[in-house]
Design a protein around this motif. Structure first.
Motif, PDB file in Angstrom:
ATOM      1  N   GLU A  72     -11.309  -8.866   2.132  1.00 44.24           N
ATOM      2  CA  GLU A  72     -11.109 -10.227   1.622  1.00 44.24           C
ATOM      3  C   GLU A  72     -12.169 -11.151   2.184  1.00 44.24           C
ATOM      4  OE1 GLU A  72      -6.289 -10.516   0.782  1.00 44.24           O
ATOM      5  OE2 GLU A  72      -7.118 -11.435   2.593  1.00 44.24           O
ATOM      6  N   GLU A  84       3.171   9.523   3.713  1.00 49.48           N
ATOM      7  CA  GLU A  84       3.424   8.157   3.220  1.00 49.48           C
ATOM      8  C   GLU A  84       2.221   7.257   3.393  1.00 49.48           C
ATOM      9  OE1 GLU A  84       5.993  10.289   5.664  1.00 49.48           O
ATOM     10  OE2 GLU A  84       4.678   8.725   6.465  1.00 49.48           O
ATOM     11  N   THR A  85       1.401   7.587   4.405  1.00 50.89           N
ATOM     12  CA  THR A  85       0.212   6.771   4.628  1.00 50.89           C
ATOM     13  C   THR A  85      -0.809   6.991   3.520  1.00 50.89           C
ATOM     14  OG1 THR A  85       0.609   7.071   6.990  1.00 50.89           O
ATOM     15  CG2 THR A  85      -1.521   6.143   6.374  1.00 50.89           C
ATOM     16  N   ILE A 126      -0.049   7.212   0.322  1.00 48.94           N
ATOM     17  CA  ILE A 126       0.415   6.662  -0.951  1.00 48.94           C
ATOM     18  C   ILE A 126      -0.549   5.609  -1.486  1.00 48.94           C
ATOM     19  CG2 ILE A 126       2.250   5.250  -1.997  1.00 48.94           C
ATOM     20  CD1 ILE A 126       4.240   6.769  -0.270  1.00 48.94           C
ATOM     21  N   VAL A 127      -1.296   4.986  -0.594  1.00 47.95           N
ATOM     22  CA  VAL A 127      -2.232   3.938  -1.011  1.00 47.95           C
ATOM     23  C   VAL A 127      -3.269   4.457  -2.016  1.00 47.95           C
ATOM     24  CG1 VAL A 127      -3.897   4.265   0.895  1.00 47.95           C
ATOM     25  CG2 VAL A 127      -3.556   1.986  -0.090  1.00 47.95           C
ATOM     26  N   ALA A 172      -4.686  -0.890   6.609  1.00 50.40           N
ATOM     27  CA  ALA A 172      -4.468  -2.274   6.173  1.00 50.40           C
ATOM     28  C   ALA A 172      -5.454  -3.258   6.783  1.00 50.40           C
ATOM     29  CB  ALA A 172      -3.039  -2.699   6.516  1.00 50.40           C
ATOM     30  N   THR A 173      -6.045  -2.914   7.903  1.00 46.68           N
ATOM     31  CA  THR A 173      -7.036  -3.820   8.511  1.00 46.68           C
ATOM     32  C   THR A 173      -8.168  -4.083   7.530  1.00 46.68           C
ATOM     33  OG1 THR A 173      -6.645  -2.554  10.541  1.00 46.68           O
ATOM     34  CG2 THR A 173      -8.321  -4.257  10.651  1.00 46.68           C
ATOM     35  N   TYR A 226     -10.750  -1.467  -1.241  1.00 50.51           N
ATOM     36  CA  TYR A 226     -10.212  -2.830  -1.177  1.00 50.51           C
ATOM     37  C   TYR A 226     -11.294  -3.831  -1.584  1.00 50.51           C
ATOM     38  CZ  TYR A 226      -5.667  -1.748   0.959  1.00 50.51           C
ATOM     39  OH  TYR A 226      -4.382  -1.307   1.197  1.00 50.51           O
ATOM     40  N   ALA A 251       0.820  -1.221   0.000  1.00 52.38           N
ATOM     41  CA  ALA A 251       0.000   0.000   0.000  1.00 52.38           C
ATOM     42  C   ALA A 251       0.851   1.267   0.000  1.00 52.38           C
ATOM     43  CB  ALA A 251      -0.945   0.010   1.206  1.00 52.38           C
ATOM     44  N   LYS A 303     -11.095  -8.641  -9.008  1.00 53.74           N
ATOM     45  CA  LYS A 303     -10.163  -9.755  -9.195  1.00 53.74           C
ATOM     46  C   LYS A 303     -10.871 -11.097  -9.022  1.00 53.74           C
ATOM     47  CE  LYS A 303      -5.841  -7.543  -7.913  1.00 53.74           C
ATOM     48  NZ  LYS A 303      -5.263  -6.817  -6.794  1.00 53.74           N
ATOM     49  N   ARG A 339      -5.752   3.184  -9.358  1.00 53.75           N
ATOM     50  CA  ARG A 339      -5.646   2.147 -10.389  1.00 53.75           C
ATOM     51  C   ARG A 339      -6.908   1.284 -10.409  1.00 53.75           C
ATOM     52  NH1 ARG A 339      -0.170   2.074  -8.752  1.00 53.75           N
ATOM     53  NH2 ARG A 339      -0.485   0.376  -7.260  1.00 53.75           N
ATOM     54  N   PHE A 385      -6.012  -6.781  14.888  1.00 54.13           N
ATOM     55  CA  PHE A 385      -4.803  -7.602  14.953  1.00 54.13           C
ATOM     56  C   PHE A 385      -4.544  -8.101  16.357  1.00 54.13           C
ATOM     57  CE2 PHE A 385      -4.119  -6.468  10.815  1.00 54.13           C
ATOM     58  CZ  PHE A 385      -4.105  -5.105  10.651  1.00 54.13           C
ATOM     59  N   LEU A 421      -7.997  -4.368   4.399  1.00 53.81           N
ATOM     60  CA  LEU A 421      -7.594  -5.303   3.355  1.00 53.81           C
ATOM     61  C   LEU A 421      -8.138  -6.687   3.672  1.00 53.81           C
ATOM     62  CD1 LEU A 421      -5.797  -5.889   0.925  1.00 53.81           C
ATOM     63  CD2 LEU A 421      -3.852  -6.060   2.461  1.00 53.81           C
ATOM     64  N   HIS A 422      -7.902  -7.127   4.894  1.00 56.09           N
ATOM     65  CA  HIS A 422      -8.329  -8.467   5.290  1.00 56.09           C
ATOM     66  C   HIS A 422      -9.829  -8.526   5.509  1.00 56.09           C
ATOM     67  CE1 HIS A 422      -4.097  -9.245   5.544  1.00 56.09           C
ATOM     68  NE2 HIS A 422      -3.971  -8.148   6.252  1.00 56.09           N
ATOM     69  N   ASN A 426      -2.687   5.734  -4.710  1.00 50.83           N
ATOM     70  CA  ASN A 426      -2.229   5.337  -6.052  1.00 50.83           C
ATOM     71  C   ASN A 426      -2.861   4.011  -6.442  1.00 50.83           C
ATOM     72  OD1 ASN A 426      -0.624   7.578  -5.980  1.00 50.83           O
ATOM     73  ND2 ASN A 426       1.272   6.477  -5.518  1.00 50.83           N
ATOM     74  N   GLN A 427      -2.842   3.086  -5.482  1.00 45.53           N
ATOM     75  CA  GLN A 427      -3.443   1.784  -5.752  1.00 45.53           C
ATOM     76  C   GLN A 427      -4.942   1.936  -5.972  1.00 45.53           C
ATOM     77  OE1 GLN A 427      -2.724  -1.054  -2.630  1.00 45.53           O
ATOM     78  NE2 GLN A 427      -4.038  -2.598  -3.540  1.00 45.53           N
ATOM     79  N   THR A 449       1.416  -4.076   4.724  1.00 47.36           N
ATOM     80  CA  THR A 449       0.711  -4.961   3.802  1.00 47.36           C
ATOM     81  C   THR A 449       1.643  -5.867   3.007  1.00 47.36           C
ATOM     82  OG1 THR A 449       0.677  -3.213   2.135  1.00 47.36           O
ATOM     83  CG2 THR A 449      -1.246  -3.390   3.564  1.00 47.36           C
ATOM     84  N   LYS A 477     -10.931  -6.468  -4.659  1.00 44.75           N
ATOM     85  CA  LYS A 477     -11.096  -7.922  -4.525  1.00 44.75           C
ATOM     86  C   LYS A 477     -12.246  -8.440  -5.401  1.00 44.75           C
ATOM     87  CE  LYS A 477      -7.883  -7.874  -1.498  1.00 44.75           C
ATOM     88  NZ  LYS A 477      -6.526  -8.234  -1.952  1.00 44.75           N
TER      89      LYS A 477
END
Lengths: 178, 431
Positions: B421, B88-89, B91-92, B414-415, B51, A98, B58, B98, A173, B417-418, B94-95, A107, B55
């Motif tokens: 999923e 920096e947090t 930057i996600v 990131a939590t 996220y 990420a 995909k 996309r 977590f 993400l899972h 960008n994803q 990640t 998923k």
């Protein structure tokens, strides 16, 4: 011994296939893509077993196997100096990144499957440990993929992508003791 | 009115997406697909929403995903919650960009579920609806004086300095006091404390809202108190953020050594949790490092443990906060991980002109949607929406939740993400 020969053979085949993409008059399309990763032809491809004491493998690339969440495996070739996150992305392996390697997320968390390989890695910095604190499914041999840099000693390393666990803790977590 | 035009436009665009009006052409030579397109609507465009979209795209070749958001711009708290000095947090995005650029994905801003379009309308238009609209409200303390001027939730303050359209006019008064109290010791509490204490020259290069930067330049706050009900072992912040605030330029950190004494239960919590152990170590080191370093032009950051707020008292004007009355607490002899703070009957006053409550976000219910008021989430089973939180709740077909609306308002980017999923996996299984 046999497995070493077959490893070497497989490597020759891979690099042989790749050789057709080396820069020459007709394969200029691949020049940009591959030229930065491939060693010059004279070093790699058709050397027979030599008088060297060690395996005459290409010292500029190592082989790393990713074990996916569903158990399937992918073995890729990583140039020395590249992070395994970057290599994973170039090979379409589903490793998230990420923050794109800025040490601002967790990640790209991977589990180094052999503790001997884990011990060959440089100790994580405080910054990496801060992010590992938050990684999903943290283990004793966990690292961030963006901080694992390919070097010759890591050839053959196997890393696993953390699998989603059944018990999804409410607060996200519950890292294992470390 | 402009809003009505927007409403018609939004509804019309959405109605155009009815399956029958969409052709599905298979290219010559490609294997004939017998699968119908799967129309998915994701409500909310923060990490949970994106996220999930990722998923879905995909995980299902025929999925067509529409992400909608009540704001004109996407990305939720990545845009409006992440502190400006933490680029920096972000930057996600960008994803996420996309994902949105995928031919099977579209983003519609300015569409509010509950007013522009209802959940049931979405369920008629789409095969699957996934609710990812997070938590846009706050837990309240429920104590006297909570609505005095000068008291804001951390969420409001964060939205303000990040330029969220709902909070541009918050206008917190940063010039009539030298003391601010932040209630809570999680990462959001640390964010707001840090923004108040950081040299504005360091904020100049960030994407902080201009009006906030101007207000902070004239900021007279010299002391910030981070107040927690329990002790340093239970502090909810994490190492990276703590390390950062402890290292701020020109800020003296004040932590009482007496607060660092640990009980047996505390020791066990430290042993069981790598996060807690590293946080506790950082706080211990900070307590000793800053002793005796007193300089008058330094600002102060006080970590106040074992105190809970009882009431807010106003200044002479009767409407602005002037004092927070705190009660000392102690931890009840408890199980490690479940230690509860109880009042001891000893009180003390803390003078301040600004209070930021950082005690947790809360989701908002939407008409037509079941809601668990106690937990502040939509009742669900691994993301499948249930008609109620009771045992008699039945599964609502085609309706899912993800993110804070599913789990409660905790965790990092990131939590999700899972979480996504899990929801998508369940969703695909029950198609």
């Amino acid at each position: 011994m046999l497995s070493r020969i077959s490893q070497f053979g497989a490597r020759l085949l891979r690099e042989n296939r790749a050789a057709s993409y080396l820069p020459n008059s007709r394969s200029s399309y691949y020049r940009g893509q591959f030229s930065q990763h491939f060693a010059p032809a004279k070093n790699t491809l058709f050397s027979t077993t030599s008088n060297h004491d060690e395996d005459p493998q290409d010292k500029d690339k190592i082989s790393v196997t990713f074990v996916n969440k569903d158990g399937t495996e992918q073995t890729i070739s990583i140039p020395v100096g590249m992070s395994i996150l970057e290599a994973a992305h170039e090979n379409d392996i589903e490793l998230e990144g990420a923050c794109e390697g800025s040490l601002a997320c967790s990640t790209c968390h991977v589990i180094v499957m052999d503790v001997k390989d884990y011990n060959k890695l440089e100790d994580p910095t405080d910054e990496e440990n801060d992010m590992l604190d938050l990684a999903f499914g943290l283990t004793e041999t966990s690292r961030l993929g963006c901080q694992v840099i390919a070097k010759p000693e890591l050839d053959g390393m196997r890393v696993a992508l953390p699998a989603a666990t059944r018990n999804f803790a409410v607060d996200g977590f519950v890292p294992k003791p470390h | 009115m402009g809003r009505e035009r927007l409403l018609h436009h939004a509804t019309r665009r959405l109605l155009l997406l009815l399956p029958r009006s969409r052709g599905f052409s298979s290219s010559a030579g490609a294997a004939a697909s017998s699968r119908e397109p799967l129309h998915v609507c994701v409500v909310g465009s923060g990490p949970a929403g994106f996220y999930t979209a990722d998923k879905m795209l995909k995980g299902h070749e025929e999925a067509q995903v529409d992400i909608i958001d009540r704001l004109p711009t996407p990305f939720g708290l990545v845009r409006s919650g992440v502190a400006p000095d933490h680029p920096e947090t972000k930057i996600v995005v960008n994803q996420f960009s996309r994902v949105a650029a995928n031919g099977r994905c579209s983003f519609y801003g300015n569409v509010t579920v509950g007013s522009d379009v209802s959940v049931s309308e979405l369920q008629k238009i789409y095969d699957v609806v996934v609710l990812a609209y997070g938590a846009e409200s706050d837990r309240s303390l429920g104590i006297p004086g909570e609505d005095l001027r000068g008291i804001h939730s951390a969420r409001e303050f964060v939205w303000w300095y990040n330029g969220h359209p709902d909070m541009c006019n918050l206008a917190p008064d940063l010039q009539s006091t030298d003391s601010a109290v932040v209630l809570g010791q999680g990462n959001v509490a640390l964010d707001v404390a840090r923004i108040l204490l950081r040299c504005t020259s360091e904020l100049a290069a960030t994407d902080i809202a201009d009006y906030a930067f101007d207000a902070l330049r004239g900021n007279t706050i010299r002391k910030v108190y981070l107040v927690g009900r329990r002790g340093p072992v239970q502090a909810a912040c994490t190492a990276k953020e703590l390390r950062e605030i402890l290292g701020l330029k020109n800020v003296r950190v004040c932590i009482k050594e007496a607060d660092l004494v640990t009980s047996t239960a505390d020791e066990e919590e430290i042993r069981n949790s790598r996060i807690q152990r590293r946080v506790y170590e950082l706080l211990s080191k900070a307590a000793t490092a800053h002793k005796g370093n007193i300089s008058n032009d330094q600002k102060e950051l006080h970590f106040v443990f074992f105190r809970r707020p009882i009431r807010f008292l106003p200044a002479e004007d009767g409407s602005t906060v002037d004092v927070v009355q705190l009660e000392k607490t102690c931890l009840k002899d408890g199980v490690a991980g479940k230690q509860v703070a109880v009042g001891t009957g000893e009180f003390e006053d803390l003078k301040c002109g600004l209070v930021l409550k950082s005690i947790g976000y809360k989701s908002l219910p939407v008409e037509g949607l079941p809601f668990d008021n106690y937990r502040g989430v939509v009742p669900n089973l691994k993301g499948r929406v249930l008609s109620s939180e009771s045992e008699n709740g039945t599964v609502e077909s085609g309706l899912y939740v993800v993110g804070w609306l599913k789990r409660g308002p905790t965790g990092i980017v990131a939590t999700n993400l899972h979480c996504a999923e899990e929801t998508v996996c369940i969703l695909l299984r029950f198609l």
